[in-house]
Write an enzyme that holds these catalytic residues in place. Sequence first.
Site, PDB file in Angstrom:
ATOM      1  N   LYS A 114      -6.582   4.066   8.344  1.00  0.00           N
ATOM      2  CA  LYS A 114      -5.596   4.988   7.761  1.00  0.00           C
ATOM      3  C   LYS A 114      -6.126   6.418   7.746  1.00  0.00           C
ATOM      4  O   LYS A 114      -5.392   7.366   8.075  1.00  0.00           O
ATOM      5  CB  LYS A 114      -5.244   4.532   6.352  1.00  0.00           C
ATOM      6  CG  LYS A 114      -4.493   3.207   6.300  1.00  0.00           C
ATOM      7  CD  LYS A 114      -4.278   2.730   4.875  1.00  0.00           C
ATOM      8  CE  LYS A 114      -3.539   1.390   4.835  1.00  0.00           C
ATOM      9  NZ  LYS A 114      -3.336   0.882   3.464  1.00  0.00           N
ATOM     10  N   SER A 169       0.805  -1.222   0.000  1.00  0.00           N
ATOM     11  CA  SER A 169       0.000   0.000   0.000  1.00  0.00           C
ATOM     12  C   SER A 169       0.841   1.277   0.000  1.00  0.00           C
ATOM     13  O   SER A 169       0.285   2.364  -0.157  1.00  0.00           O
ATOM     14  CB  SER A 169      -0.945   0.011   1.196  1.00  0.00           C
ATOM     15  OG  SER A 169      -0.214   0.025   2.402  1.00  0.00           O
TER      16      SER A 169
END
Length: 799
Positions: free
Chosen positions: A744, A701
Amino acid sequence: MAHQIRSDKLIPKGTDYSKLLPWAASMGTESQSYSLPILPLKSVIIFPTFAMPISIQRPASVKAISAALKGENKIVAIFTQRDATQELPQVTDLYEVGTVANVQLISRFGTTMQIIIHGIERVRILHAIPSPLFLKAQVQPFPLHIRQNVETEALRREVLDLSEKFFAISHSEMQLNFPSVAAASEDIMPLVYAVAKLLPLDLSKEQELLEAPSEKETIKLLNNFLSHEIQILEVRKKISEQAKDKLNQEQQKYLLREQIKAMQQELGEGGAENEATELRKKLADCSLPETVKLEVEKELGRLEQLPSSSPEYQVSLAHLQLTMELPWAEVTTDNLDLSNARQVLDADHYNLKEVKERIIEQLAVMKLNPQAKSPILCFVGPPGVGKTSLGQSIARALGRKFDRFSLGGLHDEAELRGHRRTYIGAMPGRIIQAIRRAGVRNPLIMFDEIDKMGHDFRGDPAAALMEILDPAQNNSFHDNYLDLPFDLSKVFFITTANSLDSIPKPLLDRMETLSLSGYSDEEKMAIAKRYLLPRQRAEAGLLAEQLEVPDETLAATIRGYTREAGVREIERMLARLARKIAIRFAEGQTNSVSIEVGELFELLGPERFFVEQIRKQLPPGVATGLAWTEAGGDVLYIEALALPAGEKFTLTGHLGEVMKESALAANSYVISQCQALGIARSIDAVHIHVPSGAIPKDGPSAGVCMATALTSLYSGHAVRSDTAMTGEITLSGLVLPVGGIKEKVLAARRAGILRVILPHENEKDLSTLPEPVRAEMEFILAAQIEDVINAAIPALSPD
């Protein structure tokens, strides 16, 4: 008591039927029919030549008998009802074949008549005759067809032999004087009907005999019925003899046991007798499955033969005590009130809508289908979000017993399955121990930290859990110590984990995974005010009016003294505040206390965490990424630095293989797109570093962040400091979706970053964010790396 066929049960031989029925002379021709009152009977068949006392109570039947008694011959036609429950039957509700009978009145009490009926001959109904008071029908004689031949003679002898055999086997005391040979001219049907009445035949079989068209068919049916009853009697006799033999054996065993007990008492070993006796009493009270009961009785018999000083005696005794203490049949009744379940779950936990709905769904299924198997749920989320306490709330909502144990660090399969009794110090596994503590076979059992199990040469606990958590197998779970099948299919299993990566895929396939994400600051505020602060106030012995924590102070505590996805650290800080204030009241203070923001430094010390605002201006080569960890989300800065010519491409920061490959792919893509991006490349070697080098990092990611940092380094233009990003990349420039979006985004918000670049395909995950977070932050959805670079590096944007 002796029984015999009395003379008043059969019409005597030689009775002149012409005196009873004016049409008796033409019976055999079946050419005439007669209008007669009908007497319907519920569950009795009247055979010709058979006499029986009957009590009549139904009004229509009383009127039919009264009409028959007024006639010269006192004749009534008797037919049996097809359905005995009908109180007002019609002619169509009766069997078509019945018996015409002579009626004799004995007594009459009000609306009840006591009569004796004498069956004369079979008749059948032609059609009903309307009558307002009682049933009436046109009937026709239905005599038996009699043909004398060898077969008929054989059947006659056979029925006599079978009848004699039946009464001999049944030890009947009925006095029946059947001739060994019946003359051809002698009417045997009275004896046939008499035997039929003595057999335990149901109504349909008696009616079948009555409807038989000929003497031969009637005798054949009776022979079949007799043969069947004789077989049943022979089997019953055999069973009785076997039971008698077994009883003799049991008496012999009892005498031997008594002798053994006497010898043990002489030897001073009689103390075991009381224990064995107590176990036998418990066994009689236990509701054990049949297979288990047989094994227990065998083990108990073996225990009674062992001296109490033998080591095997104690092992066997402990095993039997465990077996009888287990709840083989005991269950708790589930509380399937959906509104109550919602109330309990909402009272104990804030938000967690998806998990609560799943529990309500299961309750609805159990309410509609009580035989439905209990689900096996796995709560996955960072520490402190309420996974363990949620299991306790579910048990409270269902009304089930709750038991929990941690699997963290478990590396021995025997901890779950138990040890074999051959080992010294053997004991049952944790599953059976939990069932024993719960006292019911349908508790809620929680396996905490299932992702932290180990394995070594002693076995793999995950392999044992595959049977325990499989609804197709756990209905006969075998514990090594118990060594008996135990049904776990009614147990509600819940597991918890911080990450799914370390759970074997076959085990994970047996569980339904429910994710519990980290909380936003607003959610933490609500949880602290609703649950944590009242609990810590009570723990410190303070009243609500003695300690107040305003929202501003609570928000400052969350921002400055905690940095987590859950709420455990917040609760610790509130507990510390409560203890500080408790000191004041213990020293005599009486005024209520409201903690202001300025007092936090004095009460909790300097702030432990600072919002990442020191990087207000990012130099070229630095970009802000977002990472998912087991503790929630985190902000991750990726730094790229140019190296002198001749140096190699370098990666540092304790990176995993996947993250290293993402860096190489990002570098290759940026180099290939320098011309398209208007970058005059003058750098040959690069060093990429990810801070917090002591912490292992891996995953794809960070690809877009690395590509952005390298683009910034090669172009010399800085990345926006108010922008964070996440997403996987490909060499062709695509941005692929990643997981952990909620964690996140919340991490970026905690750090004061309100602009986030996400993969376009992760747009659906924005719905999981709290409404205040979505309203406050700006999200840029990128499908290509060019979209990321244009949004993150203003100098390279074409706008």
